[in-house]
Design a protein around this motif. Structure first.
Motif, PDB file in Angstrom:
ATOM      1  N   VAL A 200       0.723  -1.248   0.309  1.00  0.00           N
ATOM      2  CA  VAL A 200      -0.017  -0.176  -0.055  1.00  0.00           C
ATOM      3  C   VAL A 200       0.843   1.245  -0.086  1.00  0.00           C
ATOM      4  O   VAL A 200       0.590   2.228  -0.577  1.00  0.00           O
ATOM      5  CB  VAL A 200      -0.978  -0.110   1.291  1.00  0.00           C
ATOM      6  CG1 VAL A 200      -1.564   1.443   1.316  1.00  0.00           C
ATOM      7  CG2 VAL A 200      -2.072  -1.296   1.233  1.00  0.00           C
ATOM      8  N   LEU A 201       1.510   0.969   0.759  1.00  0.00           N
ATOM      9  CA  LEU A 201       2.788   2.220   0.862  1.00  0.00           C
ATOM     10  C   LEU A 201       3.338   2.527  -1.058  1.00  0.00           C
ATOM     11  O   LEU A 201       3.676   3.671  -0.779  1.00  0.00           O
ATOM     12  CB  LEU A 201       4.189   1.861   2.028  1.00  0.00           C
ATOM     13  CG  LEU A 201       3.290   2.175   3.613  1.00  0.00           C
ATOM     14  CD1 LEU A 201       4.274   1.246   4.437  1.00  0.00           C
ATOM     15  CD2 LEU A 201       2.902   3.678   3.615  1.00  0.00           C
ATOM     16  N   SER A 202       3.303   1.726  -1.010  1.00  0.00           N
ATOM     17  CA  SER A 202       4.475   0.955  -2.847  1.00  0.00           C
ATOM     18  C   SER A 202       3.552   1.971  -3.325  1.00  0.00           C
ATOM     19  O   SER A 202       3.554   3.176  -4.335  1.00  0.00           O
ATOM     20  CB  SER A 202       4.554   0.444  -2.997  1.00  0.00           C
ATOM     21  OG  SER A 202       5.611  -0.857  -2.131  1.00  0.00           O
ATOM     22  N   ILE A 203       1.791   2.075  -3.598  1.00  0.00           N
ATOM     23  CA  ILE A 203       0.984   2.527  -3.744  1.00  0.00           C
ATOM     24  C   ILE A 203       1.055   4.079  -3.559  1.00  0.00           C
ATOM     25  O   ILE A 203       0.978   4.981  -4.765  1.00  0.00           O
ATOM     26  CB  ILE A 203      -0.452   1.792  -4.441  1.00  0.00           C
ATOM     27  CG1 ILE A 203      -0.446   0.380  -4.588  1.00  0.00           C
ATOM     28  CG2 ILE A 203      -1.275   2.679  -4.476  1.00  0.00           C
ATOM     29  CD1 ILE A 203      -1.946  -0.308  -4.211  1.00  0.00           C
ATOM     30  N   GLN A 204       1.314   4.225  -2.417  1.00  0.00           N
ATOM     31  CA  GLN A 204       0.868   5.432  -2.158  1.00  0.00           C
ATOM     32  C   GLN A 204       2.075   6.842  -2.714  1.00  0.00           C
ATOM     33  O   GLN A 204       1.942   7.723  -2.418  1.00  0.00           O
ATOM     34  CB  GLN A 204       0.555   5.638  -0.953  1.00  0.00           C
ATOM     35  CG  GLN A 204      -0.419   5.377  -0.107  1.00  0.00           C
ATOM     36  CD  GLN A 204      -0.455   5.421   1.497  1.00  0.00           C
ATOM     37  OE1 GLN A 204       0.611   6.007   1.900  1.00  0.00           O
ATOM     38  NE2 GLN A 204      -1.309   4.633   1.929  1.00  0.00           N
ATOM     39  N   SER A 205       2.991   6.334  -2.676  1.00  0.00           N
ATOM     40  CA  SER A 205       3.483   6.810  -3.292  1.00  0.00           C
ATOM     41  C   SER A 205       4.601   6.406  -4.792  1.00  0.00           C
ATOM     42  O   SER A 205       5.308   6.369  -5.444  1.00  0.00           O
ATOM     43  CB  SER A 205       5.444   6.263  -3.035  1.00  0.00           C
ATOM     44  OG  SER A 205       5.830   5.107  -3.215  1.00  0.00           O
ATOM     45  N   ASN A 206       3.408   6.044  -5.759  1.00  0.00           N
ATOM     46  CA  ASN A 206       3.451   5.500  -6.500  1.00  0.00           C
ATOM     47  C   ASN A 206       4.463   5.314  -7.825  1.00  0.00           C
ATOM     48  O   ASN A 206       5.088   5.765  -9.143  1.00  0.00           O
ATOM     49  CB  ASN A 206       3.533   7.504  -7.529  1.00  0.00           C
ATOM     50  CG  ASN A 206       2.369   8.424  -7.323  1.00  0.00           C
ATOM     51  OD1 ASN A 206       1.192   7.887  -7.503  1.00  0.00           O
ATOM     52  ND2 ASN A 206       2.562   9.881  -7.236  1.00  0.00           N
ATOM     53  N   GLN A 207       4.634   4.221  -6.604  1.00  0.00           N
ATOM     54  CA  GLN A 207       5.826   2.921  -6.731  1.00  0.00           C
ATOM     55  C   GLN A 207       4.669   1.984  -7.478  1.00  0.00           C
ATOM     56  O   GLN A 207       4.924   0.857  -7.065  1.00  0.00           O
ATOM     57  CB  GLN A 207       7.489   2.506  -6.040  1.00  0.00           C
ATOM     58  CG  GLN A 207       7.448   3.738  -5.806  1.00  0.00           C
ATOM     59  CD  GLN A 207       8.470   3.998  -5.129  1.00  0.00           C
ATOM     60  OE1 GLN A 207       9.744   2.601  -5.229  1.00  0.00           O
ATOM     61  NE2 GLN A 207       8.444   3.951  -3.458  1.00  0.00           N
ATOM     62  N   TYR A 208       4.291   1.780  -8.457  1.00  0.00           N
ATOM     63  CA  TYR A 208       3.211   0.707  -9.190  1.00  0.00           C
ATOM     64  C   TYR A 208       3.542  -0.944  -9.490  1.00  0.00           C
ATOM     65  O   TYR A 208       3.413  -1.591  -8.756  1.00  0.00           O
ATOM     66  CB  TYR A 208       2.427   1.620 -10.036  1.00  0.00           C
ATOM     67  CG  TYR A 208       1.629   2.674  -9.384  1.00  0.00           C
ATOM     68  CD1 TYR A 208       0.605   2.772  -8.822  1.00  0.00           C
ATOM     69  CD2 TYR A 208       1.790   4.083 -10.163  1.00  0.00           C
ATOM     70  CE1 TYR A 208      -0.748   3.854  -8.536  1.00  0.00           C
ATOM     71  CE2 TYR A 208       0.834   4.678 -10.046  1.00  0.00           C
ATOM     72  CZ  TYR A 208       0.403   4.668  -8.547  1.00  0.00           C
ATOM     73  OH  TYR A 208      -0.773   6.144  -8.444  1.00  0.00           O
ATOM     74  N   GLU A 209       4.842  -0.623  -9.892  1.00  0.00           N
ATOM     75  CA  GLU A 209       5.814  -2.060 -10.446  1.00  0.00           C
ATOM     76  C   GLU A 209       6.316  -2.656  -8.220  1.00  0.00           C
ATOM     77  O   GLU A 209       5.899  -3.535  -8.703  1.00  0.00           O
ATOM     78  CB  GLU A 209       7.116  -1.715 -11.244  1.00  0.00           C
ATOM     79  CG  GLU A 209       5.848  -1.263 -12.572  1.00  0.00           C
ATOM     80  CD  GLU A 209       5.926  -2.701 -13.518  1.00  0.00           C
ATOM     81  OE1 GLU A 209       5.813  -3.217 -12.610  1.00  0.00           O
ATOM     82  OE2 GLU A 209       5.297  -1.990 -13.903  1.00  0.00           O
ATOM     83  N   LYS A 210       6.951  -1.809  -7.717  1.00  0.00           N
ATOM     84  CA  LYS A 210       7.085  -2.189  -6.351  1.00  0.00           C
ATOM     85  C   LYS A 210       6.076  -2.327  -6.442  1.00  0.00           C
ATOM     86  O   LYS A 210       5.673  -3.841  -5.369  1.00  0.00           O
ATOM     87  CB  LYS A 210       7.851  -1.574  -5.912  1.00  0.00           C
ATOM     88  CG  LYS A 210       8.589  -1.441  -4.695  1.00  0.00           C
ATOM     89  CD  LYS A 210       9.378  -0.167  -3.644  1.00  0.00           C
ATOM     90  CE  LYS A 210      10.326  -0.393  -4.591  1.00  0.00           C
ATOM     91  NZ  LYS A 210      11.570   1.080  -3.825  1.00  0.00           N
TER      92      LYS A 210
END
Length: 276
Positions: A200-210
């Protein structure tokens, strides 16, 4: 939206907030046991996670009687027992801040990993639904102080470390939270809560692949993780993999019949279909 995470970086929807402030010690409390707010809490509508919980007149009466006994009791052991009863009553009607306060009183009488965690968990629940930044700071600080006490008693308590991490993620020291989550993964690579939080934190930081990678790890551990599957769909949609995103969302509809979850998924599916 039913599947929105409780703790996120930016405050722009109910249930999302930023928490700042230094940890409070387990022995300190800004919560007055005789403040009328406890009675108000019992009568208010429950928090979003328990929207259908309402206190009955009998429950309100029982809480009021227990509070009177608590305020009059001078014996510490007896007072601790009454505090435990009050905490359970408040938790039953989703008044987590009051439950946290009374479990904290129990921990002062009988300190230990489990008693500290009971209090911390209730403050954490209240923290996740704080309506104002000031309130989230206060509750987040209470949860932090108590989780620190839990970890002093048992450094390997990964559930406590997970929750402690999320109180720091939205604070002025978010990297402390990320570090704690990484410590959890290092100790338990299949820890579902940590994998989900990192995704979820990766989504929030726009790191969608991660994010996709994190949710792949999570779903390898638990293929029917509803929230993980939902956010996998979100991450896939953001990376342009619409067909895979649709599959993820349709799977959510299969594994969860919750009406709010179904509505959230339908909304995303409509957006995906409209974008084609």
């Amino acid at each position: 939206m039913a599947l929105l995470p409780k703790v996120i970086i930016n405050k722009d929807k109910k249930g999302e907030f930023a928490a700042n402030g230094a940890p409070a010690s387990a022995g300190e409390s800004s919560h007055d046991p005789n403040h009328e707010g406890h009675e108000d809490h019992a009568a208010e509508a429950a928090a979003p996670a328990a929207a259908h919980v309402e206190a009955t007149p009998a429950q309100l009466k029982e809480i009021a009687e227990l509070r009177t006994k608590f305020s009059r009791e001078s014996n510490s052991q007896a007072k601790g027992k009454l505090a435990d009863e009050l905490a359970q009553k408040y938790a039953a009607i989703a008044k987590h801040d009051s439950a946290g306060f009374y479990y904290e009183q129990v921990a002062q009488v009988r300190p230990g990993e489990k008693s500290f965690q009971k209090a911390a968990d209730q403050y954490f629940e209240a923290f996740t639904f704080a309506a104002t930044q000031e309130r989230s700071q206060e509750l987040g600080g209470k949860a932090q102080g108590l989780y620190e006490q839990v970890l002093k008693n048992n450094p390997s308590n990964l559930d406590a470390k997970n929750n402690l991490a999320m109180t720091y993620i939205s604070s002025s020291t978010p990297m402390r939270g990320i570090t704690l989550l990484r410590e959890v993964i290092a100790a338990d690579p299949k820890n579902e809560k940590a994998l989900f939080n990192l995704g979820v934190l990766s989504i929030q930081s726009n790191q969608y692949e991660k994010a996709v990678d994190r949710f792949n790890e999570l779903l390898a551990v638990n293929p029917n993780h509803v929230e993980g599957t939902f956010y996998m769909g979100v991450a896939l949609a953001e990376t342009g993999k619409k067909a895979d995103a649709q599959k993820a969302f349709l799977k959510v509809k299969q594994i969860s019949k919750d009406p709010e979850v179904q509505a959230s998924v339908d909304s995303y599916l409509q957006r995906l279909n409209g974008a084609q």
